[in-house]
Design a protein around this motif. Structure first.
Motif, mmCIF file in Angstrom:
data_model
loop_
_atom_site.group_PDB
_atom_site.id
_atom_site.type_symbol
_atom_site.label_atom_id
_atom_site.label_comp_id
_atom_site.label_asym_id
_atom_site.label_seq_id
_atom_site.Cartn_x
_atom_site.Cartn_y
_atom_site.Cartn_z
ATOM 1 N N TYR A 288 52.357 33.965 51.983
ATOM 2 C CA TYR A 288 51.398 34.865 52.621
ATOM 3 C C TYR A 288 50.729 35.737 51.557
ATOM 4 C CZ TYR A 288 49.591 38.707 55.492
ATOM 5 O OH TYR A 288 48.776 39.650 56.073
ATOM 6 N N GLY A 289 51.527 36.234 50.637
ATOM 7 C CA GLY A 289 50.987 37.077 49.572
ATOM 8 C C GLY A 289 50.017 36.322 48.679
ATOM 9 N N TYR A 290 50.383 35.087 48.295
ATOM 10 C CA TYR A 290 49.490 34.299 47.441
ATOM 11 C C TYR A 290 48.138 34.086 48.122
ATOM 12 C CZ TYR A 290 53.903 32.919 45.123
ATOM 13 O OH TYR A 290 55.120 32.913 44.490
ATOM 14 N N GLU A 291 48.161 33.652 49.388
ATOM 15 C CA GLU A 291 46.924 33.332 50.088
ATOM 16 C C GLU A 291 46.086 34.584 50.343
ATOM 17 O OE1 GLU A 291 46.333 30.239 53.541
ATOM 18 O OE2 GLU A 291 46.670 32.205 54.439
ATOM 19 N N LYS A 292 46.735 35.637 50.843
ATOM 20 C CA LYS A 292 46.030 36.877 51.182
ATOM 21 C C LYS A 292 45.418 37.524 49.933
ATOM 22 C CE LYS A 292 46.986 41.445 53.272
ATOM 23 N NZ LYS A 292 46.838 42.249 52.034
ATOM 24 N N ASP A 293 46.217 37.641 48.864
ATOM 25 C CA ASP A 293 45.739 38.315 47.657
ATOM 26 C C ASP A 293 44.659 37.493 46.956
ATOM 27 O OD1 ASP A 293 47.543 40.254 48.262
ATOM 28 O OD2 ASP A 293 48.981 39.759 46.695
ATOM 29 N N PHE A 294 44.824 36.171 46.932
ATOM 30 C CA PHE A 294 43.797 35.320 46.328
ATOM 31 C C PHE A 294 42.464 35.509 47.051
ATOM 32 C CE2 PHE A 294 41.202 31.577 45.905
ATOM 33 C CZ PHE A 294 41.413 31.110 44.618
ATOM 34 N N ALA A 295 42.512 35.511 48.398
ATOM 35 C CA ALA A 295 41.286 35.649 49.185
ATOM 36 C C ALA A 295 40.611 36.994 48.912
ATOM 37 C CB ALA A 295 41.596 35.501 50.671
ATOM 38 N N GLU A 296 41.405 38.054 48.808
ATOM 39 C CA GLU A 296 40.840 39.382 48.553
ATOM 40 C C GLU A 296 40.180 39.441 47.174
ATOM 41 O OE1 GLU A 296 44.084 42.069 49.059
ATOM 42 O OE2 GLU A 296 44.067 41.935 51.254
ATOM 43 N N ILE A 297 40.871 38.906 46.151
ATOM 44 C CA ILE A 297 40.320 38.942 44.795
ATOM 45 C C ILE A 297 39.049 38.102 44.716
ATOM 46 C CG2 ILE A 297 40.754 38.409 42.365
ATOM 47 C CD1 ILE A 297 43.774 38.797 42.989
ATOM 48 N N MET A 298 39.073 36.909 45.323
ATOM 49 C CA MET A 298 37.903 36.038 45.278
ATOM 50 C C MET A 298 36.721 36.681 45.996
ATOM 51 S SD MET A 298 36.485 33.311 44.181
ATOM 52 C CE MET A 298 37.789 32.236 43.579
ATOM 53 N N ALA A 299 36.966 37.292 47.143
ATOM 54 C CA ALA A 299 35.883 37.950 47.880
ATOM 55 C C ALA A 299 35.289 39.091 47.050
ATOM 56 C CB ALA A 299 36.396 38.470 49.217
ATOM 57 N N GLU A 300 36.142 39.844 46.370
ATOM 58 C CA GLU A 300 35.655 40.946 45.528
ATOM 59 C C GLU A 300 34.807 40.422 44.365
ATOM 60 O OE1 GLU A 300 39.245 42.908 44.449
ATOM 61 O OE2 GLU A 300 39.538 43.805 46.440
ATOM 62 N N ARG A 301 35.213 39.285 43.770
ATOM 63 C CA ARG A 301 34.422 38.666 42.693
ATOM 64 C C ARG A 301 33.032 38.301 43.199
ATOM 65 N NH1 ARG A 301 36.459 36.364 38.026
ATOM 66 N NH2 ARG A 301 34.749 34.862 38.107
ATOM 67 N N ILE A 302 33.003 37.636 44.356
ATOM 68 C CA ILE A 302 31.725 37.146 44.885
ATOM 69 C C ILE A 302 30.831 38.313 45.292
ATOM 70 C CG2 ILE A 302 30.659 35.774 46.724
ATOM 71 C CD1 ILE A 302 33.418 34.201 46.704
ATOM 72 N N TYR A 303 31.422 39.314 45.924
ATOM 73 C CA TYR A 303 30.648 40.484 46.351
ATOM 74 C C TYR A 303 30.062 41.208 45.134
ATOM 75 C CZ TYR A 303 29.541 45.057 48.330
ATOM 76 O OH TYR A 303 28.889 46.200 48.700
ATOM 77 N N ALA A 304 30.876 41.399 44.101
ATOM 78 C CA ALA A 304 30.402 42.082 42.894
ATOM 79 C C ALA A 304 29.258 41.313 42.255
ATOM 80 C CB ALA A 304 31.549 42.246 41.903
ATOM 81 N N GLU A 305 29.346 39.988 42.276
ATOM 82 C CA GLU A 305 28.299 39.161 41.673
ATOM 83 C C GLU A 305 26.998 39.257 42.465
ATOM 84 O OE1 GLU A 305 27.555 34.492 40.409
ATOM 85 O OE2 GLU A 305 29.491 35.148 41.167
ATOM 86 N N ARG A 306 27.112 39.261 43.791
ATOM 87 C CA ARG A 306 25.910 39.308 44.626
ATOM 88 C C ARG A 306 25.143 40.608 44.439
ATOM 89 N NH1 ARG A 306 27.962 36.895 50.492
ATOM 90 N NH2 ARG A 306 28.297 34.744 49.791
ATOM 91 N N HIS A 307 25.855 41.679 44.047
ATOM 92 C CA HIS A 307 25.217 42.983 43.979
ATOM 93 C C HIS A 307 25.116 43.508 42.544
ATOM 94 C CE1 HIS A 307 26.453 42.544 48.142
ATOM 95 N NE2 HIS A 307 25.487 43.399 48.437
ATOM 96 N N ALA A 308 25.200 42.591 41.583
ATOM 97 C CA ALA A 308 25.109 42.996 40.176
ATOM 98 C C ALA A 308 23.738 42.643 39.618
ATOM 99 C CB ALA A 308 26.193 42.291 39.356
ATOM 100 N N GLU A 309 23.382 43.362 38.569
ATOM 101 C CA GLU A 309 22.155 43.033 37.839
ATOM 102 C C GLU A 309 22.491 41.839 36.953
ATOM 103 O OE1 GLU A 309 19.101 44.649 37.490
ATOM 104 O OE2 GLU A 309 19.486 46.028 39.136
ATOM 105 N N GLN A 310 22.066 40.635 37.355
ATOM 106 C CA GLN A 310 22.417 39.444 36.599
ATOM 107 C C GLN A 310 21.460 39.234 35.435
ATOM 108 O OE1 GLN A 310 23.085 35.846 38.636
ATOM 109 N NE2 GLN A 310 24.452 36.725 40.147
#
Length: 731
Positions: A288-310
């Motif tokens: 549960y920890g592996y799946e939940k934490d992976f999903a949270e980290i991945m979502a944060e990566r994608i969100y940060a990328e969508r809202h960054a000055e690329q």
């Protein structure tokens, strides 16, 4: 009845059979015994070492197959009072630090009293050349462990616990082993080799109460572990209760639970720290920890990328690289350059290597240097293939991120790279994927490369598939087979298999050898292997099979047959449960341990009484295995398709028969075919080929990774859909 004797030969288990504690063997009685001639004895963990005198307690019975047989209730052993026997015992690997040379020096110094000196006055051994402080410490530690093992054997030996299993208990719990087991017998379920039903049967014989919470907790963990072994991360409540009841009410259980009585205890079991119940899904807490934490980290990566000055990299002229790319290849390169997280997927011959090389070439021009680029793959062989294809040093994921086995409590240290590229990512299970993602910075560019049409990982989860299904990670699927792969019927046939087209192309690279049945197919496979190895060498030829145990074309039987053909007399090697490991044998490790991954291949460089030494492909140095360590080593003349993932061989030989129908499906066949680089030889019948292409693997792995990524991303974006709603939709 009591009889003193020595071991002559083992009848069961046969060479190549599964490891078993049940032994049937022939013994020779000492003169003037009640039994006068050689006899058959049957029992658990019977001693088969030639240096031992054995005294059996038991009774003679009439065996329908073998005539008179001695059923062993208990036994004792003593090392024979001969130089060869004392030398054999000391060289056996039971005493760490003592190899054949040290054993010879000890026997030269103390003769037949060597064992008594070792047990009663070990400090005296300092007089022997080659025994320094470190070696003596190892020897004394082995003696203490052996005493604890003997204590365990006294307590559990009557319940058919073998000496090897007693060693595993002591390895797990150390000096507290007996105390832990006496406190709660179900702690044994945490030890490798002890399933719930085995421990439960022991508990019954000890007259433990059967309708207790500790028993239900142990059964609940076992139920989830069995589910995990099938690749799933969670169970739904109804399925969990059904399987839990089935495991508790096994055929030997003296107490049978009614569902109404079981429900309250099952609910209590769900509240333990090792089990998590969330969104109507029941997990082992770590999963549960592996799946939940992976999903949270991945979502944060994608969100940060969508809202960054690329940084705008699109002005790079890919044409300037001098490499001709198709539209989809150029799209993949641009995506990898401009996105912080990207997936490139495709079959053989679709140009994944071309895309990767072009991407690395262009990225290197913009980065600060190669030191900040990491290339890795799940296995040593895949990492070596990556290095050969790109010119960049590549590592196994375990080595790159400092990982041990999943049982280790340590987490991978934070890694600061500009770029991490992971090849063969379809092999990465939930645990290893979490370790990677949690160890890299949000600023690290991540590129996952793999073939989504292959079988999922051996371990639980289906990470690459779930990442693609989430729709959140930029992905390019390469479909076109290119000119450099034309003429390779392997790439063309892989494409046809993935498209469910049964009209395969047969030529010198893709050969079909008809066989009526498994026995005939086995003969062809052995001859083909022998011929190919003579031409190319053992490392370049691999026999794959859909199954491990069943029939003549199962991996176990093929290994025994090919070993016999290659080695002539396997008995010259190291014997473990009537299997033999010989110098020159290809082997595979079956568990992540000691810096070697589950599925890594190597060759035995030395086999002796004390164990074997293995040189693994793509790894530095030799790995040593004592008798207990050999349980995680298998012969690898033949391996299952599942175990071959991430590897590529110049020649693949694959038996595919009607008898394999229960295992055949498109993903498995596709994976087998795509392991071959230059030639694939199918041995079997066309019905099985057509069936494998027709049949889709309908067993969807139970994982909510894609749903969790979408739910977490939605929350970060301010979408009002809550996580539990998203998960309920996906469950």
């Amino acid at each position: 009845m009591q009889v003193k004797c020595t071991h002559i030969r083992t009848l069961w288990p046969k060479s190549g059979a599964e490891e078993s504690d049940y032994i049937i063997a022939v013994y020779r009685p000492v003169p003037f015994s009640e039994i006068e001639e050689e006899f058959v004895a049957k029992g658990n963990s019977l001693p088969t070492d030639p240096y031992l005198d054995v005294t059996f307690q038991g009774k003679l019975v009439q065996d329908e197959k073998r005539g008179p047989a001695f059923v062993v209730k208990s036994y004792t052993t003593a090392v024979k009072k001969t130089r060869a026997s004392v030398l054999g015992y000391l060289s056996s690997g039971l005493i760490k630090g003592v190899g054949p040379e040290i054993a010879k020096r000890i026997v030269d110094a103390y003769g037949l009293d060597a064992i008594e000196v070792l047990e009663n006055d070990p400090e005296k051994l300092r007089e022997v050349k080659g025994i320094g402080e470190k070696t003596l410490e190892q020897m004394i530690e082995s003696l203490y462990n052996n005493r604890e093992i003997h204590s365990i054997m006294k307590y559990l030996g009557q319940y058919d616990v073998s000496i090897n299993k007693a060693r595993r208990i002591v390895k797990k719990y150390g000096a507290r082993a007996l105390e832990v087991v006496k406190n709660d017998i179900y702690h044994l379920c945490e030890v490798d080799g002890f399933g719930f039903i085995t421990v439960d049967t022991m508990a019954q014989k000890m007259n433990h109460p059967m309708n207790t919470l500790p028993r239900v907790k142990a059964a609940a963990e076992y139920t989830l572990k069995e589910n995990r072994a099938s690749g799933h991360l969670f169970m739904e409540p109804d399925d969990f209760l059904k399987e839990l009841k089935k495991n508790l009410n096994h055929k030997d259980a003296s107490y049978k639970f009614a569902e109404a009585d079981l429900r309250p205890l099952a609910n209590e079991a769900l509240e333990t720290e090792k089990i998590t119940y969330s969104s109507r899904s029941i997990y082992l807490t770590k999963d549960y920890g592996y799946e939940k934490d992976f999903a949270e980290i991945m979502a944060e990566r994608i969100y940060a990328e969508r809202h960054a000055e690329q940084e705008d990299m699109l002005n790079l002229q890919i044409a300037g690289s001098g490499i001709m790319l198709s539209q989809e290849q150029e799209k993949a390169v641009r995506m990898a350059l401009t996105q912080n997280t990207a997936i490139i997927t495709g079959g053989p011959g679709t140009g994944k290597t071309t895309v990767l090389n072009t991407f690395l070439q262009l990225y290197a021009k913009m980065s600060k240097g190669r030191d900040e680029i990491l290339l890795c793959a799940p296995t040593g062989r895949a990492a070596r293939k990556m290095y050969e294809a790109t010119g960049y040093q590549a590592y196994t994921i375990h080595k790159a991120f400092g990982l041990g086995s999943e049982d280790d409590t340590q987490h991978s240290a934070k890694k600061y790279y500009d770029l991490v590229v992971i090849d063969e990512f379809s092999m990465a299970d939930m645990w290893i994927s979490y370790q990677v993602l949690s160890a890299v910075s949000h600023k690290t560019k991540l590129v996952f490369v793999g073939d989504a049409a292959q079988l999922p990982s051996v371990g639980p989860g289906n990470v690459l598939h779930e990442l693609i299904q989430s729709g959140a990670i930029p992905t390019v699927q390469l479909k076109q087979v290119f000119r450099q792969a034309q003429g390779s019927s392997i790439a063309e046939n892989a494409k046809r298999i993935s498209e469910a087209n049964p009209n395969l192309v047969y030529d010198n690279d893709f050969i079909f050898v008809p066989a009526e049945n498994q026995k005939e197919a086995m003969g062809f496979v052995c001859k083909l292997y022998q011929k190919a190895v003579a031409a190319l060498g053992v490392e370049k030829v691999q026999v794959l099979t859909p199954v491990r145990k069943r029939g003549e074309c199962g991996a176990n039987n093929l290994n025994a047959e090919i070993q016999r053909m290659v080695q002539g007399d396997p008995e010259k090697g190291r014997k473990v449960f009537d299997r033999y490991f010989c110098e020159g044998d290809p082997v595979m490790q079956t568990k992540n341990e000691g810096g070697v991954n589950n599925g890594d291949l190597g060759t035995i460089s030395e086999a002796s009484y004390s164990g074997v030494k293995v040189n693994f492909y793509g790894l530095d140095g030799l790995r040593e295995y004592d008798e207990d360590g050999l349980r995680i080593l298998d012969l690898a003349y033949s391996v299952t398709v599942h175990k071959s993932q991430g590897s590529e061989y110049p020649v693949v030989i694959f038996p595919i028969l009607r008898e394999h129908a229960f295992m055949l499906n498109r993903n498995l066949f596709y994976t087998a075919v795509t392991r071959g680089k230059n030639r694939v030889v199918l041995v079997g019948n066309q019905w099985a080929v057509r069936e494998a292409i027709r049949k889709v693997d309908t067993l969807k792995r139970r994982t909510l990774l894609a749903a969790r990524i979408r739910a977490n991303l939605g929350q970060l974006e301010g979408v009002e859909l809550c996580e539990s709603e998203e998960l309920r939709k996906s469950a």
